[in-house]
Every structure is written in C-alpha cells, then in structure tokens.
Scaffold this active site. Structure first.
Site, short mmCIF file in Angstrom:
data_model
loop_
_atom_site.label_atom_id
_atom_site.label_comp_id
_atom_site.label_asym_id
_atom_site.label_seq_id
_atom_site.Cartn_x
_atom_site.Cartn_y
_atom_site.Cartn_z
N ASP A 3 0.83 -1.20 0.00
CA ASP A 3 0.00 0.00 0.00
C ASP A 3 0.87 1.26 0.00
OD1 ASP A 3 0.40 1.13 2.71
OD2 ASP A 3 -0.60 -0.67 3.41
N MET A 4 0.26 2.37 -0.30
CA MET A 4 0.98 3.63 -0.49
C MET A 4 1.83 4.01 0.71
SD MET A 4 -0.67 7.34 -1.35
CE MET A 4 0.32 8.84 -1.38
#
Length: 251
Positions: free
Chosen positions: A120-121
C-alpha cells in the site's frame, strides 16, 4: 538515484499459439490476471478485430493492439527487486496523480514491467517487477504460499498479547486474519510473517488492537531479503534467486 543493478538475460522464442491473456503478460502489458480484465473490457484487438474472449489464442505473427498501441513479445526477461519508499503506489498509473513506484525504474528499463503483488501507499519495502507473465502468475497466486516478512513500528508500546493473538488468528469486521509468525523485536517494534497477505491485513489487525502504526516495511519475499538496499534503490534478481523463488511456490 543510486542504482544497484546486475544484468540477467533470459530469452523466450516460443512461437506456438498461446492464450491471449498469456500473450499480453509475455509482452509485459500486465500480469496474466490483470490482462484478463483488460481483454474483458474490450481494450484488445487482434488483426483488426476487438477480442473479448479469454480463450482466444494468438502467435507472435498476429497483430495485437492494446488501447490502440501495438504490442510484441519481449525477448529479454526482467526480474527487478525494488525497495519501494513510502508514498508511492503500486500500479501502472494513478488517476489521482500520486507517485507510482514504476517511475523509479523507467529510466533504467525499456521493457514494460509490472509489479508482482502490492504494497500500500504508506508502506515501504521489497516488491518485484517483471515482464515474465508465468513467473508473476506463479508467485502471486495464493496457493504459492510464499512467505513475506515485515517489520512494523508503532508510535506507542505494543499491546502485550498482540503477537500471540495474531499467530492464533484475529477476526476483524468478519474477516479472519492469521500470521504464520509474529514476534516482538522491542516494545515498539514487531516482526510479522504472512503467507496469504489479505488487503491491509497487518494494518487492520494492529488498528483493531489499538496499536498505531508508525512505519511498515517488507524486508523479505520468500528467500530474497532486503540486504543493503535503501529506499528507492533496486537491483535485478540473480538467476539463482529466481529459481529459488519458483522452487518455494507450492502451486
């Protein structure tokens, strides 16, 4: 940007008919699963006709276009290990204008690479990019059961039972999460090993226990560890590492 790179050239001269989604993957368009979605969306044409049937077979002699651009088989197979910094998303592009991890590789590789799995970011750490569809499909399939190891740091002391709870299994909003292994490194840091890796699994388990994550870093994929790579750096996997990863797959 410092580039720790070693070259590996693997060639594929297969001219036998193969399924269209496999052809797209071999051309470096996307993973085989993602290529199926591209076909179903009507974005692929073969010899001038739009094709939406996943069973369609093609050869290197056919003219295949994706979004109006012709694609072809790439002779050189790439297997790149990137230490993704936090703040980058794992996708080919991002409609929200966020930074894409693939951009860190574009100046060094002309091949169309795509990520195997995701981070994820807000997470950092190891992720593999390739243009080998078979390799990507085998590693990313849940039945492969490839271990992924993370180091999680929290802003407050860890709940004392969190590691053991995670190993036994935790249910959050109806979804069951269980780590293969989890152990405290210190009062604010934990090592977690996952096999299945459901979406945002570690974050949801930690948040459910009241632990606020400060940083989440993937430090190992199967037999490949972070070593001396730093955020933003990358290198090519060795032939031995590629074989080791494939040998670890249980599918």
């Amino acid at each position: 940007m410092k580039n720790k790179r070693r070259s590996l050239y693997l060639h594929d001269s297969n001219s036998e008919p193969i399924r269209l989604q496999a052809y797209l993957a071999h051309c470096g368009v996307a993973s085989r699963r993602a290529s199926e979605k591209i076909i179903l969306e009507g974005r692929v044409s073969v010899n001038g006709s739009v094709v939406t049937e996943l069973g369609t077979k093609v050869t290197s002699n056919d003219k295949v276009l994706v979004d109006g651009k012709e694609i072809s088989l790439e002779e050189t197979k790439r297997y790149v290990l990137l230490y993704k910094p936090a703040g980058f998303v794992c996708s080919q592009s991002d409609e929200k204008g966020r930074r894409v991890a693939l951009e860190l590789l574009k100046d060094s590789y002309s091949e169309r690479l795509y990520n195997v799995g995701r981070l994820d970011m807000f997470s950092s750490g190891l992720i593999i990019f390739t243009n080998d569809g078979d390799f990507a499909a085998k590693l990313s399939h849940p039945s492969a059961e490839i271990e992924k190891e993370y180091v999680v740091e929290t802003s407050m002391p860890l709940p004392r039972s969190l590691a053991e709870d995670f190993k036994r299994g935790v249910r959050v909003e109806g979804v069951f999460y269980r780590a293969k292994d989890a152990s405290e490194i210190n009062s604010h840091k934990m090592r977690v090993v996952l096999i299945e890796g459901k979406n945002r699994e570690i974050r949801r388990v930690f948040e459910n226990s009241g632990a606020v994550i400060r940083s989440l870093t993937r430090v190992r994929i199967g037999s490949v560890s972070v070593g001396d790579l730093k955020p933003g750096e990358f290198r090519e996997l060795t032939q031995f590492e590629i074989k080791e990863l494939l040998n670890l797959c249980k599918n």
